[in-house]
Design a protein around this motif. Structure first.
Motif, PDB file in Angstrom:
ATOM      1  N   ASN A 111     -43.970 -35.470  89.062  1.00 50.71           N
ATOM      2  CA  ASN A 111     -43.935 -36.865  88.635  1.00 50.71           C
ATOM      3  C   ASN A 111     -44.716 -36.963  87.322  1.00 50.71           C
ATOM      4  N   ARG A 146     -46.365 -39.200  86.043  1.00 55.49           N
ATOM      5  CA  ARG A 146     -47.593 -40.002  86.141  1.00 55.49           C
ATOM      6  C   ARG A 146     -48.328 -39.645  87.435  1.00 55.49           C
ATOM      7  N   ASP A 203     -49.049 -42.381  90.028  1.00 52.59           N
ATOM      8  CA  ASP A 203     -47.953 -42.964  90.801  1.00 52.59           C
ATOM      9  C   ASP A 203     -47.742 -42.278  92.139  1.00 52.59           C
ATOM     10  N   THR A 219     -49.673 -44.611  95.059  1.00 57.67           N
ATOM     11  CA  THR A 219     -49.460 -46.034  95.306  1.00 57.67           C
ATOM     12  C   THR A 219     -48.076 -46.202  95.911  1.00 57.67           C
ATOM     13  N   SER A 265     -45.713 -48.451  95.358  1.00 57.84           N
ATOM     14  CA  SER A 265     -44.656 -48.695  94.381  1.00 57.84           C
ATOM     15  C   SER A 265     -44.369 -47.441  93.568  1.00 57.84           C
ATOM     16  N   GLY A 266     -45.407 -46.651  93.290  1.00 58.23           N
ATOM     17  CA  GLY A 266     -45.203 -45.422  92.537  1.00 58.23           C
ATOM     18  C   GLY A 266     -44.485 -44.356  93.335  1.00 58.23           C
ATOM     19  N   GLN A 267     -44.684 -44.364  94.648  1.00 58.09           N
ATOM     20  CA  GLN A 267     -44.065 -43.350  95.500  1.00 58.09           C
ATOM     21  C   GLN A 267     -42.569 -43.592  95.711  1.00 58.09           C
ATOM     22  N   THR A 316     -54.087 -48.830  95.245  1.00 60.68           N
ATOM     23  CA  THR A 316     -52.701 -49.107  95.577  1.00 60.68           C
ATOM     24  C   THR A 316     -52.439 -50.598  95.483  1.00 60.68           C
TER      25      THR A 316
END
Length: 564
Positions: free
Chosen positions: A239, A241, A244, A247, A249-251, A393
């Protein structure tokens, strides 16, 4: 009991005329396993497999054991001393829980694998093989933890008969390891590189687990080969970032498919939540901070020039968060950092009774600071730091559904690199693997001068594992397999300076060759000016957990680990 009694009596007297009683008496006896009476189609097998997956969520207080175990190591602490202090006994609840969780997973997998044979003719061969393979990987997962944490362990591969419950013997650890390798090799043949459904195991996970198991057991050629297969064939990437990954939303996009296996939480069930963010979260943001990183972890993060803090001209002891590897910010909160936890953005501080909070309209207000004065906060209960990994998160931490990662691609890259280094096979593939992890973090590539230097690469990859994988459940194993637990565990737990006006100088990383190799800072002469916690102890028996006494009470044939 009364209803069952009358049912039996009724069947006895009215046997010939009661078809329901005939069915009752035709049931398999309770003295034998019932696996032969169910799993007749693909749907039933899948339901059973889902139960096996549910069993690998090993938690205490809704916190994954893998994450909590970091507090048993030299880079973190728990509010209560727990296993890190080194003074627990064979009755401790944590070894008992891990043993129980592992064998629950094994029991469910064994039950499914035994029972699904009945349905083989009713299931498409590819689906049958895939579901069988998934269960075998999950069973191997449980045996990995048993072998790594307890050593020898009963090797059970089928449902037990009642007369077998209390006479199981511990198989030698090497036999368990061989079983794990064989299971994962066989299972991998029936799995695709990526899972068909998120959260399920894949060929990548099977080989990733084989690589992890081999690395921990110094089978470096096996580890390198398994990891290389994933690197070359799975099509995974990192990834872009780092933050990410931790969190919700990042996952969700799972960029690069870096997350290979995770404990998932669902919106469909209100009770499907994790307290990992809650228990690590700032008191000022409404959390219940009970697990903390310490100074030894913070000091392992390099400066942005790629050098350790004792070797970098960029490091400023008065401003320790400046010019640092970006993973530090997204792993640990240092005083002065602006962080967002529990939908609250604020300036983290342990030195003042108030701090700045951002309002909904973007303005800032100064309010009371519970991280400073709460009895269970990071200043009074910890050593001045908070976790940001999994904690920054974008959720209410009392209702968090952020996945906990059990395996990700960065680990596979570092496993490959370490295995090749230990084999003395330092080539371009090794530096490429390390560089992928470092460059994602904004760190410089491996210096050309050390690309073939085994000692320097070993030092680098060990530091990379520590900072990349902190709070993900690897450190307990790493300090044991590297042979440094007796060096890093005894002594005071050390934290940040007691006063920002008297920041201690850079600690000494070169007290011994082992300190230098493993980037272990020595704080001799600094304890009076730093926050400290309990004094920890180390004895050789702590290399393994004890076989739980309750298990030995019901099965006296179980031997105990040395020293316990």
């Amino acid at each position: 009991m009364r209803k069952l009694f009358y049912s039996i009596i009724g069947c006895t007297f009215f046997l010939t005329g009661m078809s329901g009683c005939n069915k009752f008496l035709d049931r398999a006896p309770l003295s034998a396993p019932a696996t032969g009476t169910f799993l007749n189609n693909e749907n039933e097998i899948n339901v059973s497999l889902t139960a096996v997956y549910a069993s690998i969520k090993w938690e205490f207080g809704l916190v994954p054991y893998q994450s909590g175990s970091e507090g048993w190591t030299d880079i973190a602490i728990l509010r209560a001393n727990e296993l890190g202090e080194g003074t627990f006994d064979t009755y401790n609840a944590h070894p008992a829980a891990i043993w129980s969780f592992a064998y629950a997973t094994i029991q469910r997998a064994n039950t499914m694998l035994d029972g699904m044979v009945n349905a083989k003719a009713n299931v498409a061969p590819a689906n049958y093989s895939r579901m069988e393979a998934e269960a075998r990987v999950l069973r191997a997962w449980a045996y990995f933890y048993l072998s790594a944490m307890f050593g020898d362990a009963p090797l059970i591969t089928k449902p037990l008969q009642p007369n077998e419950f209390y006479n199981q013997k511990r198989a030698p650890k090497q036999d368990v390891i061989k079983f794990i390798y064989a299971e994962l090799d066989e299972a991998a043949k029936s799995l695709d590189w990526l899972p068909g459904v998120r959260g399920r195991v894949s060929k990548s996970v099977a080989l990733g687990l084989k690589a992890r198991t081999a690395l921990y057991n110094k089978d470096y050629a096996i580890a390198a080969d398994a990891a290389k297969q994933v690197i070359d064939k799975a099509g995974l990437s990192l990834n872009p970032r780092f933050q990410d990954l931790f969190t919700r939303s990042g996952q969700k996009p799972n960029a690069g498919n870096e997350i290979m296996l995770e404990v998932l939480y669902t919106d469909a069930l209100a009770g499907s939540i994790t307290y990992l963010p809650l228990g690590n979260c700032s008191r000022a943001a409404g959390g219940q901070s009970g697990r903390f990183p310490n100074q030894r972890l913070v000091d392992q993060f390099e400066c942005t020039d790629g050098k350790r803090i004792d070797e970098s001209s960029s490091y400023d002891p008065q401003h320790p968060s400046k010019n640092r590897d970006l993973r530090l910010k997204y792993t640990v909160a240092l005083p002065g950092d602006t962080v967002t936890m529990n939908n609250t953005t604020f300036v983290y501080d342990i030195y003042k009774s108030s701090t700045s909070f951002r309002n909904a309209d973007g303005s800032w207000s100064v309010k009371g600071n519970a991280d400073y004065d709460n009895a269970f906060g990071p200043a009074k209960s910890g050593v001045g730091y908070l976790w940001t990994k999994y904690t920054m998160t974008d959720e209410n931490v009392f209702l968090s559904k952020v996945s906990f990662i059990l395996m990700r691609y960065a680990e596979v890259l570092l496993t490959y690199a370490e295995a090749k280094i230990e084999l003395g096979q330092m080539d371009a593939t090794v530096t490429a693997a390390i560089n992928k992890v470092r460059q994602r973090a904004g760190q410089p590539a491996v210096p050309a001068a050390i690309e073939t230097d085994q000692y320097e690469l070993r030092k680098l990859v060990r530091r990379e594992r520590t900072v990349e994988l902190a709070v993900e459940g690897f450190r307990w194993f790493d300090i044991r397999r590297w042979g440094i637990a007796d060096l890093v565990m005894p002594g005071k737990v050390v934290g940040i300076a007691k006063s920002p006006a008297a920041m201690p100088p850079v600690p000494n990383f070169k007290k011994t060759a082992a300190h230098d190799l493993n980037s272990i800072p020595d704080y001799t002469g600094q304890l009076d000016v730093r926050y400290t916690r309990e004094t920890r102890f180390w004895t050789p028996k702590l290399m393994l957990l004890p076989v739980p006494q309750a298990e030995r009470d019901i099965n006296p044939g179980l031997t105990q680990n040395e020293g316990w």
